[in-house]
Design a protein around this motif. Sequence first.
Motif, mmCIF file in Angstrom:
data_model
loop_
_atom_site.group_PDB
_atom_site.id
_atom_site.type_symbol
_atom_site.label_atom_id
_atom_site.label_comp_id
_atom_site.label_asym_id
_atom_site.label_seq_id
_atom_site.Cartn_x
_atom_site.Cartn_y
_atom_site.Cartn_z
ATOM 1 N N GLY A 185 0.840 -1.188 0.000
ATOM 2 C CA GLY A 185 0.000 0.000 0.000
ATOM 3 C C GLY A 185 0.872 1.233 0.000
ATOM 4 O O GLY A 185 1.987 1.226 0.544
ATOM 5 N N ALA A 186 0.406 2.309 -0.632
ATOM 6 C CA ALA A 186 1.197 3.532 -0.711
ATOM 7 C C ALA A 186 0.301 4.742 -0.509
ATOM 8 O O ALA A 186 -0.869 4.732 -0.912
ATOM 9 C CB ALA A 186 1.914 3.634 -2.057
ATOM 10 N N ALA A 187 0.850 5.781 0.093
ATOM 11 C CA ALA A 187 0.088 7.009 0.305
ATOM 12 C C ALA A 187 1.023 8.202 0.316
ATOM 13 O O ALA A 187 2.135 8.131 0.859
ATOM 14 C CB ALA A 187 -0.688 6.950 1.613
ATOM 15 N N LYS A 188 0.573 9.281 -0.296
ATOM 16 C CA LYS A 188 1.254 10.568 -0.171
ATOM 17 C C LYS A 188 0.529 11.331 0.922
ATOM 18 O O LYS A 188 -0.661 11.637 0.788
ATOM 19 C CB LYS A 188 1.217 11.336 -1.492
ATOM 20 N N VAL A 189 1.218 11.644 1.998
ATOM 21 C CA VAL A 189 0.530 12.150 3.197
ATOM 22 C C VAL A 189 0.541 13.667 3.306
ATOM 23 O O VAL A 189 -0.219 14.226 4.110
ATOM 24 C CB VAL A 189 1.118 11.514 4.472
ATOM 25 N N THR A 190 1.383 14.354 2.536
ATOM 26 C CA THR A 190 1.366 15.815 2.520
ATOM 27 C C THR A 190 1.602 16.290 1.092
ATOM 28 O O THR A 190 2.016 15.525 0.220
ATOM 29 C CB THR A 190 2.453 16.439 3.428
ATOM 30 N N GLY A 191 1.352 17.590 0.854
ATOM 31 C CA GLY A 191 1.619 18.156 -0.461
ATOM 32 C C GLY A 191 0.482 19.000 -0.976
ATOM 33 O O GLY A 191 -0.308 19.571 -0.200
ATOM 34 N N THR A 192 0.374 19.091 -2.287
ATOM 35 C CA THR A 192 -0.652 19.861 -2.983
ATOM 36 C C THR A 192 -1.429 18.912 -3.884
ATOM 37 O O THR A 192 -0.833 18.071 -4.557
ATOM 38 C CB THR A 192 -0.007 20.974 -3.835
ATOM 39 N N ALA A 193 -2.742 19.045 -3.902
ATOM 40 C CA ALA A 193 -3.597 18.120 -4.646
ATOM 41 C C ALA A 193 -3.113 17.924 -6.080
ATOM 42 O O ALA A 193 -3.012 18.880 -6.848
ATOM 43 C CB ALA A 193 -5.035 18.629 -4.651
ATOM 44 N N ALA A 194 -2.838 16.677 -6.431
ATOM 45 C CA ALA A 194 -2.424 16.296 -7.780
ATOM 46 C C ALA A 194 -2.543 14.781 -7.887
ATOM 47 O O ALA A 194 -2.126 14.065 -6.972
ATOM 48 C CB ALA A 194 -0.991 16.742 -8.079
ATOM 49 N N GLY A 195 -3.080 14.313 -8.982
ATOM 50 C CA GLY A 195 -3.327 12.886 -9.099
ATOM 51 C C GLY A 195 -2.148 12.057 -9.556
ATOM 52 O O GLY A 195 -2.160 10.830 -9.410
ATOM 53 N N GLY A 196 -1.112 12.700 -10.102
ATOM 54 C CA GLY A 196 -0.022 11.949 -10.693
ATOM 55 C C GLY A 196 0.674 10.990 -9.751
ATOM 56 O O GLY A 196 1.049 9.885 -10.140
ATOM 57 N N ASP A 197 0.842 11.405 -8.499
ATOM 58 C CA ASP A 197 1.598 10.568 -7.564
ATOM 59 C C ASP A 197 0.846 9.292 -7.185
ATOM 60 O O ASP A 197 1.391 8.193 -7.330
ATOM 61 C CB ASP A 197 1.986 11.375 -6.329
ATOM 62 N N PRO A 198 -0.393 9.380 -6.686
ATOM 63 C CA PRO A 198 -1.088 8.117 -6.374
ATOM 64 C C PRO A 198 -1.311 7.239 -7.595
ATOM 65 O O PRO A 198 -1.278 6.006 -7.493
ATOM 66 C CB PRO A 198 -2.413 8.573 -5.748
ATOM 67 N N TRP A 199 -1.506 7.844 -8.770
ATOM 68 C CA TRP A 199 -1.664 7.020 -9.971
ATOM 69 C C TRP A 199 -0.357 6.317 -10.319
ATOM 70 O O TRP A 199 -0.365 5.165 -10.762
ATOM 71 C CB TRP A 199 -2.172 7.869 -11.132
ATOM 72 N N LEU A 200 0.777 6.977 -10.111
ATOM 73 C CA LEU A 200 2.054 6.318 -10.346
ATOM 74 C C LEU A 200 2.245 5.163 -9.371
ATOM 75 O O LEU A 200 2.760 4.098 -9.746
ATOM 76 C CB LEU A 200 3.209 7.323 -10.212
ATOM 77 N N PHE A 201 1.834 5.352 -8.123
ATOM 78 C CA PHE A 201 1.936 4.259 -7.147
ATOM 79 C C PHE A 201 1.122 3.048 -7.621
ATOM 80 O O PHE A 201 1.574 1.909 -7.512
ATOM 81 C CB PHE A 201 1.439 4.704 -5.776
ATOM 82 N N ARG A 202 -0.077 3.310 -8.148
ATOM 83 C CA ARG A 202 -0.901 2.210 -8.655
ATOM 84 C C ARG A 202 -0.220 1.534 -9.852
ATOM 85 O O ARG A 202 -0.201 0.308 -9.954
ATOM 86 C CB ARG A 202 -2.289 2.723 -9.057
ATOM 87 N N ASP A 203 0.316 2.344 -10.751
ATOM 88 C CA ASP A 203 1.004 1.787 -11.914
ATOM 89 C C ASP A 203 2.187 0.916 -11.483
ATOM 90 O O ASP A 203 2.520 -0.069 -12.149
ATOM 91 C CB ASP A 203 1.506 2.901 -12.835
ATOM 92 N N ALA A 204 2.825 1.288 -10.371
ATOM 93 C CA ALA A 204 3.991 0.549 -9.889
ATOM 94 C C ALA A 204 3.607 -0.750 -9.198
ATOM 95 O O ALA A 204 4.487 -1.557 -8.865
ATOM 96 C CB ALA A 204 4.801 1.429 -8.937
ATOM 97 N N GLY A 205 2.306 -0.939 -8.963
ATOM 98 C CA GLY A 205 1.861 -2.193 -8.373
ATOM 99 C C GLY A 205 1.154 -2.082 -7.047
ATOM 100 O O GLY A 205 0.774 -3.110 -6.464
ATOM 101 N N ALA A 206 0.969 -0.872 -6.528
ATOM 102 C CA ALA A 206 0.320 -0.730 -5.230
ATOM 103 C C ALA A 206 -1.084 -1.309 -5.256
ATOM 104 O O ALA A 206 -1.874 -1.028 -6.168
ATOM 105 C CB ALA A 206 0.266 0.743 -4.815
ATOM 106 N N ALA A 207 -1.395 -2.119 -4.250
ATOM 107 C CA ALA A 207 -2.738 -2.683 -4.136
ATOM 108 C C ALA A 207 -3.741 -1.606 -3.769
ATOM 109 O O ALA A 207 -4.918 -1.684 -4.141
ATOM 110 C CB ALA A 207 -2.744 -3.788 -3.086
ATOM 111 N N LEU A 208 -3.290 -0.596 -3.042
ATOM 112 C CA LEU A 208 -4.117 0.558 -2.690
ATOM 113 C C LEU A 208 -3.217 1.775 -2.645
ATOM 114 O O LEU A 208 -2.133 1.734 -2.049
ATOM 115 C CB LEU A 208 -4.795 0.346 -1.327
ATOM 116 N N ALA A 209 -3.640 2.859 -3.291
ATOM 117 C CA ALA A 209 -2.880 4.108 -3.295
ATOM 118 C C ALA A 209 -3.819 5.245 -2.936
ATOM 119 O O ALA A 209 -4.888 5.396 -3.532
ATOM 120 C CB ALA A 209 -2.234 4.352 -4.657
ATOM 121 N N LEU A 210 -3.422 6.037 -1.961
ATOM 122 C CA LEU A 210 -4.244 7.139 -1.463
ATOM 123 C C LEU A 210 -3.381 8.385 -1.332
ATOM 124 O O LEU A 210 -2.158 8.338 -1.460
ATOM 125 C CB LEU A 210 -4.842 6.783 -0.096
#
Length: 350
Positions: A185-210
């Motif tokens: 599982g992967a999560a970006k816990v701080t930052g500025t709203a943007a979808g690229g990071d959680p989508w990259l985590f999913r592409d890399a194989g994350a079962a859940l990305a938030l």
Amino acid sequence: MSAALDPVRVDRLKKAYAVRLLDADALTPPHPAEHRPTHGDVVLAEVTSVGYHEVLELADGRKARLFVGDRVLVAYAARYAPDHFEAELPDDLGPCDLVAAGGILGKVRSGNAAVSAPTTVRPLSLLAGPTGRPLNVADSALPAPPPPDRRVPTFVVVGTSMNSGKTTTAASLVHGLTRAGLRVGAAKVTGTAAGGDPWLFRDAGAALALDFTDMGMATTFRVPLERIVAGTEALHGHLTAAGVDAAVLEIADGVLQPETAQLLDHPATRALTDGVLYAAADSAGAIFGVHRLQGDGHQVLAVSGLLTQSPLGVRETQAHVDVPVYGPSDLRSPTIAGELLRRVTTPIPV
């Protein structure tokens, strides 16, 4: 600020990533104009000039080209971005700036000399919820996760600054752990709203990305520390509840950014963290960051980031730190990712 929502034009609204969890088909009448913007308030605005941000990242991830006259559904928040803009919440509902492509409105305080003037907008109306108060991205936050029933090995990725290679580092580790046979599982816990990071985590194989927007925050700059900590714990709790074998958490910006430094030092974050990977753009930043983190009692497992593109930068770093330097391809190796996992799950002799 009293413009009514035209049903014909609602279908043509460009709904930003920051407000993606709100039901655009259930928009309610506009809220009175005397309200002062607060973090996460949802606002209907009209583009008045197109500047640095020429596109808006939509709820589905598509980058929509912006034109003067476009109506956009976005959120108020502050932004910390040394490579782009430093922006604060506006004092009123007057003209302001689009300070992030994910749909963040603020008032630019300073900008990097390498970027052009911001895209500007004219807020038309805040949106009201069923109770009559302004709609906020917090209204669509995920519910609290169940209490954790087990310990999940957790890696935290931090760095020198924005654009130092943190997300690539995190995604590469996710991929390596996944190739090693783990459910990650992967999560970006701080930052500025943007979808690229959680989508990259999913592409890399994350079962859940938030990310933090799932916890109802449009950005985390200027957000009270305890709310960020609570969001971090909740994100980790959702990953645990999803049955992951390991978790990777990315903390945005750099170790000198106020919220990052405070979050790293908070007892709740320390309790979640089993090991840290540090991303740096150059050898000096890597050496500074590793020594700072180790001095604060963190177990630094490895250095990565943009500096790994330079063999010279890698050698300089290796001469001054006592942890390995891994590039993205190294972290994608199931052998190296598995070794990092072993290091955080094997008891340290006393």
